[in-house]
Design an enzyme around this catalytic site. Structure first.
Site, PDB file in Angstrom:
ATOM      1  N   CYS A 134      -1.139 -14.573  38.425  1.00 33.69           N
ATOM      2  CA  CYS A 134      -1.678 -13.785  39.364  1.00 33.69           C
ATOM      3  C   CYS A 134      -2.693 -12.769  38.593  1.00 33.69           C
ATOM      4  O   CYS A 134      -3.433 -12.151  39.121  1.00 33.69           O
ATOM      5  CB  CYS A 134      -0.542 -13.040  40.104  1.00 33.69           C
ATOM      6  N   GLU A 144       3.697  -8.919  46.804  1.00 37.17           N
ATOM      7  CA  GLU A 144       3.107  -9.115  45.695  1.00 37.17           C
ATOM      8  C   GLU A 144       2.086 -10.267  45.735  1.00 37.17           C
ATOM      9  O   GLU A 144       2.525 -11.255  45.667  1.00 37.17           O
ATOM     10  CB  GLU A 144       4.136  -9.360  44.450  1.00 37.17           C
TER      11      GLU A 144
HETATM   12  P1  NAD Z   1       1.972 -19.294  48.400  1.00 38.20           P
HETATM   13  O1  NAD Z   1       1.708 -18.005  49.250  1.00 38.20           O
HETATM   14  O2  NAD Z   1       1.494 -20.570  48.874  1.00 38.20           O
HETATM   15  O3  NAD Z   1       3.552 -19.538  48.541  1.00 38.20           O
HETATM   16  C1  NAD Z   1       4.505 -18.453  48.301  1.00 38.20           C
HETATM   17  C2  NAD Z   1       6.030 -18.857  48.902  1.00 38.20           C
HETATM   18  O4  NAD Z   1       5.630 -18.798  50.287  1.00 38.20           O
HETATM   19  C3  NAD Z   1       6.454 -20.241  48.504  1.00 38.20           C
HETATM   20  O5  NAD Z   1       7.810 -20.099  48.341  1.00 38.20           O
HETATM   21  C4  NAD Z   1       6.330 -20.885  49.838  1.00 38.20           C
HETATM   22  O6  NAD Z   1       7.341 -21.758  50.026  1.00 38.20           O
HETATM   23  C5  NAD Z   1       6.015 -19.921  50.820  1.00 38.20           C
HETATM   24  N1  NAD Z   1       5.273 -20.437  52.233  1.00 38.20           N
HETATM   25  C6  NAD Z   1       4.082 -21.199  52.049  1.00 38.20           C
HETATM   26  N2  NAD Z   1       3.538 -21.334  53.104  1.00 38.20           N
HETATM   27  C7  NAD Z   1       4.053 -20.599  54.027  1.00 38.20           C
HETATM   28  C8  NAD Z   1       4.187 -20.254  55.299  1.00 38.20           C
HETATM   29  N3  NAD Z   1       3.194 -20.858  56.283  1.00 38.20           N
HETATM   30  N4  NAD Z   1       5.152 -19.471  55.881  1.00 38.20           N
HETATM   31  C9  NAD Z   1       6.050 -19.037  55.380  1.00 38.20           C
HETATM   32  N5  NAD Z   1       6.071 -19.140  54.091  1.00 38.20           N
HETATM   33  C10 NAD Z   1       5.423 -20.117  53.637  1.00 38.20           C
HETATM   34  O7  NAD Z   1       1.849 -18.863  47.078  1.00 38.20           O
HETATM   35  P2  NAD Z   1       1.652 -19.798  45.862  1.00 38.20           P
HETATM   36  O8  NAD Z   1       0.654 -20.747  45.982  1.00 38.20           O
HETATM   37  O9  NAD Z   1       3.148 -20.250  45.601  1.00 38.20           O
HETATM   38  O10 NAD Z   1       1.256 -18.737  44.676  1.00 38.20           O
HETATM   39  C11 NAD Z   1       0.062 -18.444  44.348  1.00 38.20           C
HETATM   40  C12 NAD Z   1      -0.291 -17.156  44.692  1.00 38.20           C
HETATM   41  O11 NAD Z   1       0.532 -15.962  44.330  1.00 38.20           O
HETATM   42  C13 NAD Z   1      -1.709 -16.636  44.129  1.00 38.20           C
HETATM   43  O12 NAD Z   1      -2.465 -15.984  45.170  1.00 38.20           O
HETATM   44  C14 NAD Z   1      -0.931 -15.573  43.236  1.00 38.20           C
HETATM   45  O13 NAD Z   1      -2.105 -14.722  42.849  1.00 38.20           O
HETATM   46  C15 NAD Z   1      -0.065 -15.127  43.793  1.00 38.20           C
HETATM   47  N6  NAD Z   1       0.828 -14.465  43.002  1.00 38.20           N
HETATM   48  C16 NAD Z   1       0.928 -13.069  42.897  1.00 38.20           C
HETATM   49  C17 NAD Z   1       1.977 -12.447  42.217  1.00 38.20           C
HETATM   50  C18 NAD Z   1       2.025 -11.062  41.939  1.00 38.20           C
HETATM   51  O14 NAD Z   1       2.871 -10.552  41.332  1.00 38.20           O
HETATM   52  N7  NAD Z   1       1.484 -10.144  42.849  1.00 38.20           N
HETATM   53  C19 NAD Z   1       2.540 -13.366  41.113  1.00 38.20           C
HETATM   54  C20 NAD Z   1       2.329 -14.772  41.101  1.00 38.20           C
HETATM   55  C21 NAD Z   1       1.559 -15.287  42.174  1.00 38.20           C
END
Ligand code: NAD
Length: 460
Positions: A248, A214
């Site tokens: 998002c 997502e």
């Molecule tokens: P992110 O991708 O930075 O982090 C998400 C998760 O991944 C966190 O739990 C984090 O600890 C983990 N993570 C971060 N770096 C990692 C790595 N290198 N290896 C493994 N895991 C890692 O996202 P965010 O900043 O928390 O959220 C923002 C993004 O999420 C935006 O792009 C937003 O559009 C998207 N989002 C999508 C939805 C949806 O339903 N489609 C909902 C909310 C947010």
């Protein structure tokens, strides 16, 4: 804070595998009990959830109820429909299979991993968990470390109400995530950014683990002339500035018909005042940016175009006013990446074909919004664009309809969930074909001599 030693991750998974093997989660009554247990746990901890979100995002209580604790609706929906979802379903067979019967049996996958983001840090962990429980899986959940207060509350609630051999929380950041991703799961459900989504998918590939991703992206919002202006501006301002734009599916940018642009801008300005007062910094109804890093990233966008509403910032509070920016170019950084904050650029068009061409020149968005009562225009936009979902004459509300699968397409994600789609995401549809013994026609058996005409007829 309840912390799980990362070195313990292997044990948790092992225990969950044993639990799954016991067959307990296959019992539909058990699943319904656990969903009720989850609902009760949320109700019991409502206050701590509100406080945690206030601490992480300055999230107004009403928004926390609407968009986080509101996940209870998903639980109720699953409880109501679960018996029906879990039943095997008859599948039709063609005439040449007349002695057979076919059925589809949904079965749980096993031990699943759910990784969540920080923007709706409670709902975006609990909502997939509802699907995992409903479908009869064990689950390990990893909330976002960036919304640390909410992560702690989730860990406490789950530890208090669930056996860790069934549902467990692993808290932490990249290191915890990587430690988990090094293990084998039966499904990985990830919500977050596209860049990390690729890392998750690469890790899953090692074990051929199926993934749901997502992700995000730039969701356009088209505004035509055939609208109710007052309703349109309210719905745009609400969808863009709820959670200070950190949504998002927030409208990322507006594509506005040139002839209505001035009226729309006037309406947006009036509406920001109506919602948040003359100084939104003093409004109890307006959230803050999650971290200094994100604050700085967003402040950089303010250099692009001409700020016509808002633009004020307070670094110590991580406050950015609800902001509308005019005259941006497609090359500006604000139009190059997902904004994910309270900045709304406006781009004008004279013909809808221009707006459609712009959308189609970019990665497929998670959401597409269209404000127009013109049926032909609605059909044209639906036919000629692709996006995870579409909402016509409103914003963000599509996420609250349990009967609509929610997810992206292309760069905005893989797979979907909510309602029945959540159950399907965490289930395997096992196809079962059964023959009987009352007849055994020999047309398919060797020796094949003389059987080709019949086979051709059957195929024809
Ligand atoms: P992110 O991708 O930075 O982090 C998400 C998760 O991944 C966190 O739990 C984090 O600890 C983990 N993570 C971060 N770096 C990692 C790595 N290198 N290896 C493994 N895991 C890692 O996202 P965010 O900043 O928390 O959220 C923002 C993004 O999420 C935006 O792009 C937003 O559009 C998207 N989002 C999508 C939805 C949806 O339903 N489609 C909902 C909310 C947010």
């Amino acid at each position: 804070m309840i912390t799980t030693e990362l070195s313990n991750v292997g044990n948790i998974i092992q225990n969950q595998r044993e639990f799954f093997k016991s067959g307990k989660t296959k019992d539909v009554t058990f699943r319904i009990e656990q969903l009720k247990n989850l609902k009760q746990a949320i109700i019991e901890h409502e206050e701590s959830i509100v406080e945690a979100l206030q601490a992480d995002l300055h999230k107004p209580e009403v928004e926390t109820y609407l968009t986080e604790i509101g996940v209870i609706k998903e639980i109720d929906y699953a409880i109501k429909h679960l018996k029906n979802w879990t039943k095997s379903k008859k599948a039709p067979v063609s005439f040449d299979f007349f002695s057979y019967s076919a059925r589809i049996y949904p079965e749980p996958l096993g031990v699943v991993l759910i990784i969540g983001p920080w923007n709706y840090p409670f709902q975006l962990i609990i909502s997939p968990l509802v699907g995992a429980i409903a479908a009869g899986n064990c689950a390990i959940i990893k909330p976002s470390e960036i919304a640390s207060h909410t992560s702690d509350v989730i860990a406490k609630i789950i530890a208090k109400h669930f056996d860790p051999a069934y549902i467990a929380v692993v808290e932490g950041g990249v290191e915890a995530s990587q430690k988990l991703l090094a293990e084998k799961f039966d499904h990985i459900f990830f919500t977050g950014g596209t860049a990390v989504g690729k890392i998750v998918m690469a890790a899953a590939a090692k074990y051929l683990t199926p993934v749901t991703l997502e992700l995000g992206g730039k969701s356009p919002c088209i505004v035509d002339t055939d609208i109710n202006l007052e309703h349109t501006v309210r719905r745009i301002i609400w969808g863009k500035f709820i959670n200070a734009g950190q949504t998002c599916i927030a409208p990322d940018y507006l594509l506005v018909n040139k002839t209505i642009k001035k009226d729309l801008i006037d309406g947006l300005e009036k509406c920001v005042k109506e919602f948040y007062g003359d100084n939104p910094a003093n409004s109890p109804d307006y959230a803050r940016i999650i971290s200094q890093k994100h604050f700085e990233r967003l402040v950089n966008f303010l250099k692009d175009g001409e700020v016509i509403i808002g633009g004020e910032t307070q670094p110590s509070e991580r406050y950015i006013a609800p902001t509308v920016v005019n005259n941006v170019s497609l090359e500006d950084s604000v139009m190059q990446e997902e904004i994910f904050g309270p900045i709304l650029p406006i781009i004008e068009y004279t013909d809808i074909a221009e707006a459609i061409a712009l959308i189609n020149s970019r990665p497929k968005p998670l959401a597409l919004y269209l404000f127009s009562q013109n049926k032909n225009l609605q059909n044209q936009v639906l036919q000629e664009t692709s996006s995870g979902g579409v909402c016509i004459n409103d914003t963000v509300m599509q996420v609250g309809v349990s009967s609509l699968p929610f997810g992206g397409v292309g760069d905005s994600g893989i797979g979907n969930y909510h309602g029945k789609a959540s159950f399907d995401t965490f289930s395997h549809n096992k196809s079962v074909l059964q023959n009987s013994f009352w007849l055994d026609l020999k047309w398919r058996y060797a020796p094949y001599q003389g059987k080709l005409p019949l086979i051709k007829k059957l195929l024809g």
